[in-house]
Design an enzyme around this catalytic site. Structure first.
Site, PDB file in Angstrom:
ATOM      1  N   ARG A  83     -52.829 -28.204 -28.433  1.00 28.77           N
ATOM      2  CA  ARG A  83     -52.611 -27.790 -29.818  1.00 28.77           C
ATOM      3  C   ARG A  83     -51.125 -27.855 -30.164  1.00 28.77           C
ATOM      4  NH1 ARG A  83     -54.685 -21.924 -30.033  1.00 28.77           N
ATOM      5  NH2 ARG A  83     -53.769 -21.952 -27.952  1.00 28.77           N
ATOM      6  N   TRP A 399     -44.519 -25.283 -12.279  1.00 24.23           N
ATOM      7  CA  TRP A 399     -43.320 -24.885 -13.003  1.00 24.23           C
ATOM      8  C   TRP A 399     -42.068 -25.274 -12.215  1.00 24.23           C
ATOM      9  CZ3 TRP A 399     -38.915 -22.007 -12.596  1.00 24.23           C
ATOM     10  CH2 TRP A 399     -38.277 -21.623 -13.787  1.00 24.23           C
TER      11      TRP A 399
END
Length: 545
Positions: A83, A399
Site C-alpha cells: 500500500r 532489517w
C-alpha cells in the site's frame, strides 16, 4: 538506485506500458494487464500479516520487503505489492511505510510524501462529489435530498481532528445551504476503497456511480450516478489507477498502489497492482494492514471473495518485544529477558495463527523479526508454543542483513506455497448482517457475543430493507486489541463487541460496522512526528521514518 526502466525490464514489463515519473518511479498502464496478461498463469501469492501492533513495533512491511528480496536472491522471480502511505500517519505517530534498515523500498522520501499524486487525485474526486451534492441542493434540489441526511463527507489526507465535525454553507444565500458536515481522512474515503477494488476504468466508473451520498425526504438513497458525477470523478482518477513501480534496496520490483486504512477500511493495496504482479512473477509478496484480526480478515473476506485471489501461504510477523508488551511489560523494560511475560503475551500470536490456519484454512509460518536483545530462551519458547499449534517459526533478520537475513523464512514460504490450501471464508454472504458480524467477532476476535446499539439496529433494518443485506462486512475496530477496547492486550476472554453504528459503502461493495470509539479522522499526538521532519538547503529531507 537503478533507473526505473531497468527495474521494469527485470519484471518483464514492455517499455510501451512504462510511464516515467522522474528517474526512479514509474506508472504501469493498466491496459498492459488487459491487453497482454489475461492468459498468463498466476504467481504464488504470499500474504504477510501480524499480531496486534504495539509501540514496540513488529516490522511487518520490513519483513515483507526482506522476504521479497530473499526470494529474488534465491532465483525466484518476485514482485512485492504494498500500500501507499498516508500523509496523516507520516506526520503523526506511526511514521511512513517503506520498511527499514536494509529492507526498504526506495525512493523512501517520495513514497512517504506526495509520491505520484494518487492520494491527491482520490481526495479531489471525493471532494468533487461533495461539491456536486451541495451545488445540486443549492440549485433547486431536484432529487429532493434531505439536507439532514447527507452522508457523504469531504476528505483530506491529514490527521486533523478540528475537521471531524463542522458547519458549512455559512454566509448569505449565494453561499450554499447551512448544514452539519465533516471531513474523513482520505484513506477512509469510499473513493479509496472503490479505487483499490476496481479491475479497470469501466468498473471504476460503475462502482463510483453506486456511492450513496444522501437520502431523500422519503428515505430513498441518492447516488453519485444520479448526480452524474462518476465520469468526472473517473477522469480525475484515470492516471492514479495505474500501479506505481519502484524498487527495493536490492533491486526487487515493487508495486506500491492504493492505501485504505485497515482499522477503518479494508486495508489492502489495489486489485490492479496485485493482479498485474501475479501475472508477471513467480511469487508475489503482499501485506494486509495491522493484525490478522483486521487486515488479513478483510483481505480474505472482501478482496479474495471479490476477485478470486487465493493466498498460497501466510506469514504472521511478531517480535519477542511485542509479545512481552502483550504480556504486561512496560515499553522501557522490553529489552530484558522475561519468560513469564512472554508466556502471557504469546497467546495473542497463537490466536492470530489460529485465525489463519483454523478459520481460513491456509498454511502459515510465524516470522520472528529478531532484535539483538532477544535471548535464545525467549526464541525457543516462541518456537515451542507455535509448534504445539502445528505452525513453524522462522527467524527474520532482514532489517540488519537484507536478503541474507530472510533465507530461513523464504525457504519455509516456498515449502508452504507448494502445499494444497483450501481457502474458506469466515462467513457466508447469504447470512443476515448480524450473523456475519457475529461470525467475525466470535471466530476472529474470540468474543462471546455482539451487542448492537439502537442506531445500529435501525441502520441494519434499513439496509436489509434496501436489499443490501448480502454485502460483506468491513469491521472498523481499533488495531491494538482483539477486542473493541485498545487497552485489553494479549488474548482476552469473556468479552463482547459493541456495534455502535453501521454505514454502507455501496460502491465499494461492503457494509462498515463501527465499534468502540473508532473514527474516520484521526488526530495528531501531543508530539507529532512532523516536529522532527525538516529539509536542508540541498533539498534533502530528514526525520522521516
Amino acid at each position: 538506485m537503478q533507473v526505473i526502466n531497468s527495474i521494469a525490464e527485470k519484471a518483464g514489463i514492455p517499455d510501451q506500458y512504462v510511464e516515467n515519473y522522474g528517474k526512479y518511479k514509474a506508472k504501469i498502464d493498466y491496459r498492459y494487464l488487459q491487453n497482454e496478461l489475461k492468459t498468463s498463469e498466476e504467481a504464488k501469492l504470499i500474504l504477510v500479516t501480524a499480531i496486534n501492533p504495539t509501540p514496540a513495533g513488529e516490522g511487518k512491511t520490513t519483513t515483507t520487503i526482506g522476504l521479497g528480496d530473499a526470494l529474488t536472491s534465491m532465483g525466484k522471480k518476485t514482485i512485492i505489492a504494498l500500500r501507499e502511505p498516508s500523509l496523516g500517519p507520516v506526520f503523526g505517530v506511526k511514521g511512513g511505510a517503506a520498511g527499514g534498515g536494509y529492507a526498504q523500498v526506495i525512493p523512501m522520501e517520495d513514497i512517504n510524501l506526495h509520491f505520484t499524486g494518487d492520494f491527491h487525485a482520490i481526495g479531489a474526486a471525493n471532494n468533487l462529489l461533495a461539491a456536486m451534492i451541495d451545488n445540486h441542493i443549492h440549485q433547486g434540489n431536484e432529487l429532493n435530498i434531505d439536507t439532514r441526511r447527507v452522508v457523504w463527507r469531504r476528505a483530506v489526507d491529514m490527521n486533523d481532528r478540528q475537521l471531524r465535525h463542522i458547519v458549512d454553507g455559512m454566509g448569505g444565500k449565494a453561499d450554499g445551504v447551512v448544514r452539519e458536515d465533516g471531513f474523513d481522512i482520505t484513506v477512509a474515503s469510499e473513493v479509496m476503497a472503490i479505487f483499490c477494488l476496481s479491475n479497470d476504468i469501466t468498473e471504476l466508473k460503475e462502482n463510483l456511480s453506486k456511492i450513496i451520498v444522501a437520502y431523500t425526504r422519503n428515505g430513498e438513497p441518492v447516488t453519485a450516478g444520479q448526480l452524474k458525477a462518476q465520469g468526472a470523478m473517473a477522469a480525475l482518477l484515470k492516471d492514479a489507477l495505474k500501479p506505481n513501480l519502484v524498487q527495493t534496496l536490492e533491486g526487487t520490483p515493487a508495486f506500491i498502489h492504493g492505501g485504505p486504512f485497515a482499522n477503518i477500511a479494508h486495508g489492502c493495496n489495489s486489485v490492479i497492482a496485485t493482479r498485474m504482479a501475479s501475472k508477471i512473477a513467480d511469487y508475489v509478496i503482499t501485506e494486509a494492514g495491522f493484525g490478522a484480526d483486521l487486515g488479513a480478515e478483510k483481505f480474505i473476506d472482501i478482496k479474495c471473495r471479490k476477485t478470486g485471489l487465493k493466498p498460497s501461504a501466510v506469514v504472521i510477523v511478531a517480535t519477542v518485544k511485542a509479545l512481552k508488551y502483550n504480556g504486561g511489560v512496560a515499553k522501557a523494560d522490553l529489552a530484558a529477558e522475561n519468560l513469564e511475560a512472554l508466556k502471557k503475551g504469546i497467546p495473542n500470536l497463537l490466536k492470530h495463527a489460529e485465525n489463519i490456519t483454523d478459520v481460513f484454512k491456509l498454511p502459515a509460518v510465524v516470522a520472528i523479526n529478531r532484535f539483538p536483545t532477544d535471548t535464545e530462551a525467549e526464541l525457543e519458547l516462541v518456537r515451542e508454543k507455535c509448534m504445539e499449534l502445528g505452525v513453524n517459526v522462522a527467524l527474520s533478520e532482514v532489517w540488519g542483513k537484507g536478503s541474507q537475513g530472510g533465507t530461513e523464512l523464504a525457504e519455509e514460504v516456498i515449502r508452504l506455497a507448494e502445499k494444497e490450501s483450501n481457502l474458506e471464508f469466515a462467513y457466508d454472504l447469504e447470512k443476515p448482517i448480524k450473523e456475519k458480524i457475529k461470525a467475525i467477532a466470535t471466530k476472529l476476535y474470540g468474543a462471546d457475543d455482539v451487542e448492537f446499539s439502537s442506531k445500529a439496529n435501525k441502520e441494519i433494518a434499513n439496509f436489509e430493507k434496501l436489499e443490501f443485506g448480502d454485502l460483506p462486512i468491513c469491521m472498523a475496530k481499533n488495531q491494538y486489541s482483539l477486542t473493541d477496547d485498545p487497552k485489553m492486550l494479549g488474548r482476552p476472554t469473556g468479552f463482547k463487541i459493541t456495534i455502535r453504528d453501521i454505514t454502507i459503502s455501496a460502491g465499494a461493495g461492503f457494509l462498515v460496522a463501527l465499534t468502540g470509539d473508532i473514527m474516520k479522522m484521526p488526530g495528531l499526538p501531543k508530539v507529532p512526528a512532523a516536529e522532527n521532519i525538516d529539509v536542508d538547503v540541498d533539498g534533502k529531507i530528514k526525520g522521516l521514518f
